[in-house]
Write a protein that holds these residues in place. Sequence first.
Motif, PDB file in Angstrom:
ATOM      1  N   VAL A  74      -6.062  -3.063   5.375  1.00  0.00           N
ATOM      2  CA  VAL A  74      -4.788  -2.858   6.065  1.00  0.00           C
ATOM      3  C   VAL A  74      -4.033  -1.635   5.546  1.00  0.00           C
ATOM      4  O   VAL A  74      -2.816  -1.534   5.693  1.00  0.00           O
ATOM      5  CB  VAL A  74      -3.889  -4.118   5.960  1.00  0.00           C
ATOM      6  CG1 VAL A  74      -4.473  -5.269   6.757  1.00  0.00           C
ATOM      7  CG2 VAL A  74      -3.680  -4.528   4.504  1.00  0.00           C
ATOM      8  N   ASP A  75      -4.745  -0.691   4.943  1.00  0.00           N
ATOM      9  CA  ASP A  75      -4.129   0.553   4.465  1.00  0.00           C
ATOM     10  C   ASP A  75      -3.016   0.271   3.465  1.00  0.00           C
ATOM     11  O   ASP A  75      -1.922   0.832   3.557  1.00  0.00           O
ATOM     12  CB  ASP A  75      -3.594   1.363   5.653  1.00  0.00           C
ATOM     13  CG  ASP A  75      -3.207   2.792   5.265  1.00  0.00           C
ATOM     14  OD1 ASP A  75      -3.654   3.256   4.201  1.00  0.00           O
ATOM     15  OD2 ASP A  75      -2.461   3.438   6.032  1.00  0.00           O
ATOM     16  N   GLY A  76      -3.307  -0.595   2.495  1.00  0.00           N
ATOM     17  CA  GLY A  76      -2.302  -0.921   1.495  1.00  0.00           C
ATOM     18  C   GLY A  76      -2.454  -0.159   0.197  1.00  0.00           C
ATOM     19  O   GLY A  76      -1.467   0.147  -0.480  1.00  0.00           O
ATOM     20  N   GLY A  77      -3.690   0.179  -0.201  1.00  0.00           N
ATOM     21  CA  GLY A  77      -3.917   0.806  -1.493  1.00  0.00           C
ATOM     22  C   GLY A  77      -4.177   2.293  -1.451  1.00  0.00           C
ATOM     23  O   GLY A  77      -4.358   2.935  -2.488  1.00  0.00           O
ATOM     24  N   VAL A  78      -4.190   2.878  -0.253  1.00  0.00           N
ATOM     25  CA  VAL A  78      -4.425   4.315  -0.111  1.00  0.00           C
ATOM     26  C   VAL A  78      -3.099   5.051  -0.267  1.00  0.00           C
ATOM     27  O   VAL A  78      -2.079   4.614   0.277  1.00  0.00           O
ATOM     28  CB  VAL A  78      -5.054   4.621   1.265  1.00  0.00           C
ATOM     29  CG1 VAL A  78      -5.227   6.124   1.478  1.00  0.00           C
ATOM     30  CG2 VAL A  78      -6.394   3.916   1.395  1.00  0.00           C
TER      31      VAL A  78
END
Length: 467
Positions: A74-78
Amino acid sequence: MTILETLAEILGPQHLLTSEADVRRYAQDWTGEWQGRPLAVARPGDTAEVASVMRACHAARQPIVPQGGNTGLVDGGVPSKDGGEIVLSLERLNHIRVIDATGFTMTVESGCILQTVIDRALAEDCFFPLSLGARGSCQIGGNVSTNAGGINVLRWGMMRDLVLGLEVVLPDGRIWDGLSALRKDNTGYDLKQIFIGAEGTLGIVTAVSLKLFPRPSQIQTCLLAVPSAAVALGLFGRARRDLCDLLSAYELLTRPCLDLVFDTYADIRDPLSEAAPCYVLLETSVSGALDLRPRLEAFLETAMEEGLVLDGAIAESEAQRTAFWRIREDLVDAQYRVAPVHLRTDVSVPQAALAEFIAEVDAAVAAQFPDMKPIVYGHVGDGNVHYNVLPGETTPAGDLGPRLKECEALLFERAAAYRGSISAEHGIGRTKRSSFLKTLPEVELSLMRGLKSLLDPQGLLAQGRVL
Protein backbone atom coordinates in the motif's frame (compact mmCIF):
# COMPACT_ATOMS: atom_id res chain seq x y z
CA MET A 1 26.04 20.41 11.98
CA THR A 2 23.51 19.35 9.39
CA ILE A 3 21.17 16.49 10.19
CA LEU A 4 23.14 14.21 7.86
CA GLU A 5 26.40 15.07 9.60
CA THR A 6 24.76 14.36 12.96
CA LEU A 7 23.41 11.00 11.80
CA ALA A 8 26.78 10.03 10.30
CA GLU A 9 28.35 10.72 13.67
CA ILE A 10 25.74 8.57 15.45
CA LEU A 11 25.81 5.63 13.06
CA GLY A 12 29.18 5.85 11.38
CA PRO A 13 29.40 6.94 7.73
CA GLN A 14 29.05 3.34 6.49
CA HIS A 15 25.54 3.11 7.93
CA LEU A 16 24.23 6.41 6.60
CA LEU A 17 23.72 5.85 2.90
CA THR A 18 23.43 8.84 0.59
CA SER A 19 24.69 7.86 -2.86
CA GLU A 20 22.14 7.04 -5.53
CA ALA A 21 23.55 3.56 -6.00
CA ASP A 22 23.46 2.79 -2.26
CA VAL A 23 19.90 4.01 -1.64
CA ARG A 24 18.32 2.56 -4.79
CA ARG A 25 16.94 -0.62 -3.22
CA TYR A 26 15.36 1.37 -0.37
CA ALA A 27 13.75 3.84 -2.79
CA GLN A 28 11.17 1.50 -4.31
CA ASP A 29 8.93 -1.34 -3.25
CA TRP A 30 9.41 -4.97 -4.30
CA THR A 31 7.00 -4.63 -7.23
CA GLY A 32 8.68 -1.53 -8.64
CA GLU A 33 5.25 0.11 -8.74
CA TRP A 34 6.09 2.84 -6.20
CA GLN A 35 9.34 4.76 -6.24
CA GLY A 36 10.66 7.63 -4.19
CA ARG A 37 13.84 9.56 -3.48
CA PRO A 38 15.20 9.44 0.08
CA LEU A 39 17.36 12.18 1.50
CA ALA A 40 19.41 9.35 3.03
CA VAL A 41 19.03 5.86 4.47
CA ALA A 42 19.86 5.41 8.17
CA ARG A 43 20.74 1.86 9.25
CA PRO A 44 20.94 1.74 13.08
CA GLY A 45 22.31 -1.41 14.66
CA ASP A 46 20.42 -1.47 17.95
CA THR A 47 17.61 0.17 19.86
CA ALA A 48 19.90 2.82 21.38
CA GLU A 49 20.97 3.93 17.92
CA VAL A 50 17.35 4.05 16.74
CA ALA A 51 16.58 6.29 19.72
CA SER A 52 19.55 8.55 18.96
CA VAL A 53 18.49 8.87 15.33
CA MET A 54 14.93 9.74 16.34
CA ARG A 55 16.10 12.33 18.89
CA ALA A 56 18.30 14.01 16.30
CA CYS A 57 15.56 14.04 13.67
CA HIS A 58 13.02 15.32 16.19
CA ALA A 59 15.32 18.20 17.13
CA ALA A 60 15.93 19.02 13.46
CA ARG A 61 12.26 18.53 12.50
CA GLN A 62 13.42 15.99 9.94
CA PRO A 63 10.73 13.65 8.48
CA ILE A 64 11.43 9.91 8.70
CA VAL A 65 9.78 6.87 7.16
CA PRO A 66 10.50 3.51 8.85
CA GLN A 67 11.16 0.58 6.53
CA GLY A 68 11.28 -3.15 7.18
CA GLY A 69 11.50 -5.75 4.45
CA ASN A 70 9.77 -3.38 2.01
CA THR A 71 7.23 -6.06 1.03
CA GLY A 72 4.15 -3.93 1.72
CA LEU A 73 1.36 -3.49 -0.80
CA VAL A 74 0.00 0.00 0.00
CA ASP A 75 2.97 2.34 -0.56
CA GLY A 76 3.64 2.77 3.14
CA GLY A 77 7.40 2.19 3.44
CA VAL A 78 8.64 3.87 0.26
CA PRO A 79 10.05 7.40 0.71
CA SER A 80 8.31 10.37 -0.86
CA LYS A 81 9.36 11.58 -4.28
CA ASP A 82 10.45 15.02 -3.05
CA GLY A 83 13.67 13.77 -1.45
CA GLY A 84 12.74 15.15 1.94
CA GLU A 85 12.39 11.96 4.00
CA ILE A 86 15.08 9.86 5.62
CA VAL A 87 14.45 6.12 5.40
CA LEU A 88 15.09 4.42 8.72
CA SER A 89 15.87 0.79 7.86
CA LEU A 90 15.50 -1.78 10.64
CA GLU A 91 17.39 -4.51 8.75
CA ARG A 92 20.39 -4.54 11.12
CA LEU A 93 18.18 -5.15 14.18
CA ASN A 94 18.03 -8.85 13.38
CA HIS A 95 18.88 -10.73 16.57
CA ILE A 96 16.75 -13.33 18.34
CA ARG A 97 17.19 -12.26 21.95
CA VAL A 98 15.46 -15.02 23.91
CA ILE A 99 13.53 -18.19 23.17
CA ASP A 100 11.64 -19.98 25.93
CA ALA A 101 10.49 -23.40 24.72
CA THR A 102 8.87 -24.16 28.07
CA GLY A 103 6.80 -20.98 28.22
CA PHE A 104 6.34 -20.94 24.44
CA THR A 105 7.62 -17.40 23.90
CA MET A 106 10.34 -15.79 21.80
CA THR A 107 11.72 -12.25 21.90
CA VAL A 108 13.17 -10.99 18.62
CA GLU A 109 14.34 -7.73 17.15
CA SER A 110 12.17 -6.09 14.54
CA GLY A 111 14.52 -6.65 11.61
CA CYS A 112 14.36 -10.44 11.93
CA ILE A 113 13.08 -12.08 8.76
CA LEU A 114 9.82 -13.93 9.38
CA GLN A 115 11.17 -17.19 7.92
CA THR A 116 14.13 -17.00 10.31
CA VAL A 117 11.75 -16.73 13.26
CA ILE A 118 9.68 -19.66 11.97
CA ASP A 119 12.79 -21.82 11.49
CA ARG A 120 14.25 -20.96 14.90
CA ALA A 121 10.98 -21.87 16.60
CA LEU A 122 10.90 -25.22 14.78
CA ALA A 123 14.47 -25.91 15.92
CA GLU A 124 13.18 -25.66 19.51
CA ASP A 125 10.23 -27.98 18.73
CA CYS A 126 7.92 -24.96 18.71
CA PHE A 127 5.77 -23.30 16.09
CA PHE A 128 5.23 -19.66 15.12
CA PRO A 129 2.08 -19.67 12.97
CA LEU A 130 2.27 -16.42 11.00
CA SER A 131 2.70 -17.40 7.36
CA LEU A 132 2.45 -15.35 4.19
CA GLY A 133 3.99 -15.41 0.74
CA ALA A 134 6.65 -12.81 1.61
CA ARG A 135 7.90 -14.71 4.68
CA GLY A 136 11.37 -15.08 3.17
CA SER A 137 11.92 -11.32 3.07
CA CYS A 138 9.36 -9.53 5.28
CA GLN A 139 10.46 -8.49 8.76
CA ILE A 140 8.78 -9.00 12.11
CA GLY A 141 8.63 -5.27 12.85
CA GLY A 142 6.74 -4.72 9.61
CA ASN A 143 4.45 -7.65 10.41
CA VAL A 144 3.62 -5.96 13.72
CA SER A 145 3.23 -2.48 12.24
CA THR A 146 0.83 -3.73 9.56
CA ASN A 147 -0.92 -6.33 11.75
CA ALA A 148 -0.10 -8.98 9.16
CA GLY A 149 -2.60 -11.74 8.47
CA GLY A 150 -1.77 -14.59 6.10
CA ILE A 151 -3.05 -18.12 5.74
CA ASN A 152 -3.36 -19.24 9.38
CA VAL A 153 -5.56 -16.47 10.79
CA LEU A 154 -8.67 -18.59 11.26
CA ARG A 155 -6.91 -20.79 13.84
CA TRP A 156 -4.19 -18.61 15.39
CA GLY A 157 -5.31 -15.07 14.59
CA MET A 158 -3.66 -12.00 13.10
CA MET A 159 -0.28 -10.67 14.21
CA ARG A 160 -2.09 -8.74 16.93
CA ASP A 161 -3.05 -12.06 18.50
CA LEU A 162 0.55 -13.33 18.46
CA VAL A 163 2.22 -10.40 20.24
CA LEU A 164 2.83 -10.46 23.99
CA GLY A 165 4.94 -7.33 24.28
CA LEU A 166 6.77 -4.61 22.36
CA GLU A 167 9.77 -2.36 22.58
CA VAL A 168 9.09 0.93 20.79
CA VAL A 169 11.11 4.07 20.12
CA LEU A 170 8.81 7.08 20.13
CA PRO A 171 9.13 9.93 17.63
CA ASP A 172 11.01 12.09 20.14
CA GLY A 173 13.54 9.33 20.87
CA ARG A 174 12.12 8.01 24.14
CA ILE A 175 12.11 4.22 24.50
CA TRP A 176 9.02 2.43 25.76
CA ASP A 177 10.02 -0.96 27.14
CA GLY A 178 6.88 -3.07 27.02
CA LEU A 179 8.66 -6.34 26.25
CA SER A 180 6.68 -8.38 28.72
CA ALA A 181 6.23 -12.07 27.96
CA LEU A 182 3.27 -12.28 30.34
CA ARG A 183 0.07 -13.76 28.96
CA LYS A 184 -2.06 -12.13 31.67
CA ASP A 185 -1.53 -8.52 32.75
CA ASN A 186 -4.41 -6.20 33.61
CA THR A 187 -2.37 -3.26 34.89
CA GLY A 188 -3.58 -0.19 33.05
CA TYR A 189 -3.98 0.38 29.32
CA ASP A 190 -2.65 -2.21 26.90
CA LEU A 191 -0.28 0.21 25.17
CA LYS A 192 1.14 -2.30 22.70
CA GLN A 193 -2.17 -2.34 20.86
CA ILE A 194 -1.67 1.31 19.88
CA PHE A 195 1.40 0.44 17.82
CA ILE A 196 0.23 -2.85 16.29
CA GLY A 197 -1.26 -2.01 12.91
CA ALA A 198 -0.29 1.69 13.14
CA GLU A 199 1.91 1.33 10.03
CA GLY A 200 4.87 3.09 11.63
CA THR A 201 2.99 6.37 12.15
CA LEU A 202 3.17 6.41 15.97
CA GLY A 203 6.56 4.87 16.81
CA ILE A 204 9.33 2.55 15.68
CA VAL A 205 8.93 -1.06 16.81
CA THR A 206 12.42 -2.33 17.68
CA ALA A 207 11.68 -5.66 19.41
CA VAL A 208 8.75 -8.02 19.93
CA SER A 209 7.81 -10.76 22.39
CA LEU A 210 5.95 -13.43 20.43
CA LYS A 211 3.64 -16.31 21.30
CA LEU A 212 4.79 -19.77 20.24
CA PHE A 213 2.86 -23.02 20.05
CA PRO A 214 3.76 -26.73 20.07
CA ARG A 215 5.28 -27.86 16.79
CA PRO A 216 2.71 -29.77 14.69
CA SER A 217 3.50 -33.47 14.52
CA GLN A 218 1.07 -34.04 11.64
CA ILE A 219 -0.06 -31.81 8.79
CA GLN A 220 -2.61 -32.86 6.20
CA THR A 221 -3.16 -30.70 3.11
CA CYS A 222 -5.63 -31.15 0.28
CA LEU A 223 -6.76 -29.33 -2.85
CA LEU A 224 -10.49 -29.67 -3.51
CA ALA A 225 -12.58 -28.80 -6.57
CA VAL A 226 -15.97 -27.35 -5.65
CA PRO A 227 -18.96 -26.16 -7.71
CA SER A 228 -19.06 -22.54 -6.49
CA ALA A 229 -17.90 -20.03 -3.90
CA ALA A 230 -21.21 -20.51 -2.08
CA VAL A 231 -20.53 -24.24 -1.77
CA ALA A 232 -16.98 -23.49 -0.60
CA LEU A 233 -18.37 -21.36 2.24
CA GLY A 234 -20.84 -24.06 3.24
CA LEU A 235 -18.05 -26.63 3.17
CA PHE A 236 -16.01 -24.40 5.46
CA GLY A 237 -18.66 -24.55 8.17
CA ARG A 238 -18.72 -28.34 7.88
CA ALA A 239 -14.92 -28.52 8.07
CA ARG A 240 -14.79 -26.40 11.23
CA ARG A 241 -17.12 -28.85 12.95
CA ASP A 242 -16.00 -32.20 11.52
CA LEU A 243 -12.26 -31.58 11.83
CA CYS A 244 -12.37 -30.84 15.57
CA ASP A 245 -11.05 -27.26 15.46
CA LEU A 246 -7.85 -28.56 13.85
CA LEU A 247 -8.45 -26.61 10.65
CA SER A 248 -5.43 -24.34 10.12
CA ALA A 249 -5.97 -22.86 6.66
CA TYR A 250 -8.89 -22.61 4.25
CA GLU A 251 -8.16 -20.79 1.01
CA LEU A 252 -10.56 -20.17 -1.89
CA LEU A 253 -9.31 -19.88 -5.47
CA THR A 254 -11.42 -19.40 -8.59
CA ARG A 255 -10.43 -21.20 -11.78
CA PRO A 256 -8.87 -18.12 -13.45
CA CYS A 257 -6.38 -18.06 -10.57
CA LEU A 258 -5.16 -21.58 -11.35
CA ASP A 259 -5.06 -20.91 -15.08
CA LEU A 260 -2.93 -17.82 -14.48
CA VAL A 261 -0.43 -19.75 -12.36
CA PHE A 262 -0.23 -22.74 -14.73
CA ASP A 263 0.24 -20.42 -17.73
CA THR A 264 2.96 -18.44 -15.95
CA TYR A 265 5.01 -21.28 -14.41
CA ALA A 266 5.72 -24.33 -16.53
CA ASP A 267 6.84 -26.34 -13.49
CA ILE A 268 3.50 -25.98 -11.67
CA ARG A 269 0.91 -28.47 -12.86
CA ASP A 270 -2.74 -29.08 -12.12
CA PRO A 271 -2.99 -31.92 -9.57
CA LEU A 272 -6.60 -32.62 -10.59
CA SER A 273 -7.78 -34.13 -13.87
CA GLU A 274 -10.65 -31.77 -14.74
CA ALA A 275 -11.24 -28.04 -14.35
CA ALA A 276 -13.83 -26.75 -11.86
CA PRO A 277 -15.29 -23.29 -11.13
CA CYS A 278 -13.67 -22.98 -7.69
CA TYR A 279 -11.11 -24.67 -5.48
CA VAL A 280 -10.39 -24.93 -1.78
CA LEU A 281 -6.90 -25.37 -0.37
CA LEU A 282 -7.49 -26.89 3.06
CA GLU A 283 -4.96 -27.72 5.75
CA THR A 284 -5.29 -29.35 9.16
CA SER A 285 -2.59 -29.88 11.75
CA VAL A 286 -2.15 -31.35 15.22
CA SER A 287 0.68 -31.61 17.71
CA GLY A 288 -0.65 -34.60 19.66
CA ALA A 289 -1.34 -38.28 19.07
CA LEU A 290 -4.65 -37.87 17.20
CA ASP A 291 -4.46 -39.52 13.75
CA LEU A 292 -5.54 -36.80 11.34
CA ARG A 293 -5.70 -38.73 8.08
CA PRO A 294 -8.73 -40.96 8.82
CA ARG A 295 -10.68 -37.98 10.12
CA LEU A 296 -9.86 -35.92 7.02
CA GLU A 297 -10.74 -38.83 4.69
CA ALA A 298 -14.09 -39.35 6.43
CA PHE A 299 -14.88 -35.66 6.08
CA LEU A 300 -14.00 -35.67 2.37
CA GLU A 301 -15.93 -38.86 1.68
CA THR A 302 -19.11 -37.38 3.13
CA ALA A 303 -18.57 -34.07 1.29
CA MET A 304 -18.14 -35.87 -2.04
CA GLU A 305 -21.22 -38.02 -1.48
CA GLU A 306 -23.24 -34.85 -0.91
CA GLY A 307 -21.84 -33.14 -4.01
CA LEU A 308 -20.00 -30.46 -2.07
CA VAL A 309 -16.63 -31.64 -3.43
CA LEU A 310 -16.29 -32.62 -7.10
CA ASP A 311 -12.73 -33.92 -6.95
CA GLY A 312 -9.73 -33.64 -4.70
CA ALA A 313 -6.19 -34.64 -3.90
CA ILE A 314 -4.46 -35.10 -0.54
CA ALA A 315 -0.75 -34.32 -0.39
CA GLU A 316 1.16 -37.57 0.14
CA SER A 317 4.52 -35.92 0.86
CA GLU A 318 6.03 -32.62 1.91
CA ALA A 319 6.97 -32.01 -1.74
CA GLN A 320 3.33 -32.40 -2.77
CA ARG A 321 2.19 -30.15 0.03
CA THR A 322 4.67 -27.50 -1.13
CA ALA A 323 3.41 -27.89 -4.70
CA PHE A 324 -0.18 -27.31 -3.59
CA TRP A 325 0.80 -24.16 -1.71
CA ARG A 326 2.84 -22.85 -4.63
CA ILE A 327 -0.40 -22.53 -6.60
CA ARG A 328 -1.69 -20.12 -3.97
CA GLU A 329 1.51 -18.31 -3.05
CA ASP A 330 2.95 -17.81 -6.55
CA LEU A 331 -0.33 -16.30 -7.67
CA VAL A 332 0.71 -12.85 -6.42
CA ASP A 333 3.91 -12.85 -8.46
CA ALA A 334 2.09 -14.26 -11.50
CA GLN A 335 -0.25 -11.27 -11.56
CA TYR A 336 2.68 -8.85 -11.67
CA ARG A 337 4.38 -10.83 -14.41
CA VAL A 338 1.28 -10.80 -16.59
CA ALA A 339 0.07 -7.29 -15.74
CA PRO A 340 2.51 -5.05 -13.82
CA VAL A 341 -0.32 -2.54 -13.36
CA HIS A 342 -3.55 -4.03 -12.02
CA LEU A 343 -6.08 -3.59 -9.23
CA ARG A 344 -5.10 -5.33 -6.02
CA THR A 345 -7.48 -5.34 -3.03
CA ASP A 346 -7.88 -7.16 0.28
CA VAL A 347 -11.43 -6.46 1.35
CA SER A 348 -13.36 -8.31 4.02
CA VAL A 349 -17.07 -8.75 4.60
CA PRO A 350 -19.06 -10.83 7.10
CA GLN A 351 -18.31 -14.42 6.27
CA ALA A 352 -21.92 -15.41 5.70
CA ALA A 353 -22.16 -12.76 2.97
CA LEU A 354 -18.89 -13.54 1.20
CA ALA A 355 -20.26 -15.66 -1.64
CA GLU A 356 -23.06 -13.17 -2.29
CA PHE A 357 -20.55 -10.32 -2.28
CA ILE A 358 -18.30 -12.06 -4.82
CA ALA A 359 -21.27 -12.80 -7.09
CA GLU A 360 -22.45 -9.18 -6.93
CA VAL A 361 -19.04 -7.77 -7.78
CA ASP A 362 -18.53 -10.33 -10.54
CA ALA A 363 -21.79 -9.23 -12.17
CA ALA A 364 -20.99 -5.53 -11.78
CA VAL A 365 -17.49 -5.86 -13.23
CA ALA A 366 -18.78 -7.97 -16.14
CA ALA A 367 -21.44 -5.36 -16.91
CA GLN A 368 -19.28 -2.23 -16.59
CA PHE A 369 -15.84 -3.53 -17.54
CA PRO A 370 -16.33 -6.56 -19.81
CA ASP A 371 -12.74 -6.36 -21.05
CA MET A 372 -11.26 -6.70 -17.53
CA LYS A 373 -10.31 -10.00 -15.90
CA PRO A 374 -11.16 -10.63 -12.21
CA ILE A 375 -8.73 -12.78 -10.22
CA VAL A 376 -10.55 -13.76 -7.04
CA TYR A 377 -9.03 -15.66 -4.13
CA GLY A 378 -8.45 -15.32 -0.42
CA HIS A 379 -8.49 -16.48 3.17
CA VAL A 380 -12.24 -17.01 3.16
CA GLY A 381 -12.14 -18.77 6.52
CA ASP A 382 -11.82 -15.28 8.02
CA GLY A 383 -13.98 -13.35 5.53
CA ASN A 384 -11.03 -11.88 3.61
CA VAL A 385 -11.06 -11.98 -0.18
CA HIS A 386 -8.49 -10.58 -2.59
CA TYR A 387 -10.64 -9.35 -5.45
CA ASN A 388 -8.06 -8.30 -8.00
CA VAL A 389 -8.69 -7.10 -11.54
CA LEU A 390 -6.27 -7.43 -14.45
CA PRO A 391 -6.56 -5.55 -17.75
CA GLY A 392 -7.82 -7.54 -20.70
CA GLU A 393 -6.24 -7.77 -24.12
CA THR A 394 -8.57 -5.07 -25.46
CA THR A 395 -8.16 -2.61 -22.56
CA PRO A 396 -6.65 0.64 -23.94
CA ALA A 397 -3.39 1.36 -22.13
CA GLY A 398 -4.25 5.02 -21.75
CA ASP A 399 -7.52 4.20 -20.01
CA LEU A 400 -6.12 1.61 -17.64
CA GLY A 401 -5.48 3.79 -14.59
CA PRO A 402 -8.91 5.44 -14.49
CA ARG A 403 -10.69 2.16 -15.22
CA LEU A 404 -8.90 0.41 -12.37
CA LYS A 405 -9.87 3.29 -10.07
CA GLU A 406 -13.48 2.89 -11.12
CA CYS A 407 -13.27 -0.84 -10.42
CA GLU A 408 -11.83 -0.11 -6.98
CA ALA A 409 -14.58 2.38 -6.18
CA LEU A 410 -17.20 -0.17 -7.22
CA LEU A 411 -15.61 -2.83 -5.04
CA PHE A 412 -15.25 -0.58 -1.99
CA GLU A 413 -18.85 0.60 -2.37
CA ARG A 414 -20.12 -2.98 -2.35
CA ALA A 415 -17.93 -3.86 0.66
CA ALA A 416 -19.31 -0.86 2.56
CA ALA A 417 -22.86 -2.01 1.81
CA TYR A 418 -22.06 -5.19 3.74
CA ARG A 419 -20.37 -3.22 6.55
CA GLY A 420 -17.08 -4.66 5.39
CA SER A 421 -13.54 -3.30 5.35
CA ILE A 422 -11.49 -1.94 2.45
CA SER A 423 -8.40 -3.46 4.04
CA ALA A 424 -8.46 -6.78 5.83
CA GLU A 425 -4.69 -7.14 6.21
CA HIS A 426 -2.56 -4.97 3.88
CA GLY A 427 -3.23 -1.68 5.66
CA ILE A 428 -3.89 1.84 4.38
CA GLY A 429 -0.49 3.36 3.56
CA ARG A 430 -0.86 6.05 0.92
CA THR A 431 -2.76 4.14 -1.75
CA LYS A 432 -5.96 3.68 0.29
CA ARG A 433 -5.77 6.81 2.41
CA SER A 434 -8.31 8.81 0.40
CA SER A 435 -10.86 5.98 0.33
CA PHE A 436 -10.27 5.31 4.03
CA LEU A 437 -10.75 8.92 5.14
CA LYS A 438 -13.92 9.37 3.05
CA THR A 439 -15.81 6.81 5.09
CA LEU A 440 -14.14 7.12 8.50
CA PRO A 441 -16.65 8.27 11.17
CA GLU A 442 -15.84 11.65 12.69
CA VAL A 443 -15.44 10.29 16.22
CA GLU A 444 -12.98 7.62 15.04
CA LEU A 445 -11.03 10.15 12.98
CA SER A 446 -10.83 12.48 15.97
CA LEU A 447 -9.50 9.71 18.22
CA MET A 448 -6.90 8.67 15.66
CA ARG A 449 -5.74 12.24 15.10
CA GLY A 450 -5.56 12.69 18.86
CA LEU A 451 -3.20 9.71 19.20
CA LYS A 452 -1.05 10.98 16.35
CA SER A 453 -0.90 14.46 17.89
CA LEU A 454 -0.01 13.08 21.31
CA LEU A 455 2.80 10.79 20.16
CA ASP A 456 4.08 12.69 17.13
CA PRO A 457 3.03 16.34 17.52
CA GLN A 458 5.44 17.50 14.81
CA GLY A 459 4.06 14.95 12.37
CA LEU A 460 7.53 13.77 11.35
CA LEU A 461 6.99 10.02 11.31
CA ALA A 462 5.57 8.35 8.18
CA GLN A 463 4.04 11.54 6.87
CA GLY A 464 0.95 11.11 4.72
CA ARG A 465 0.47 7.46 5.59
CA VAL A 466 -2.94 6.41 6.99
CA LEU A 467 -3.99 9.96 8.02
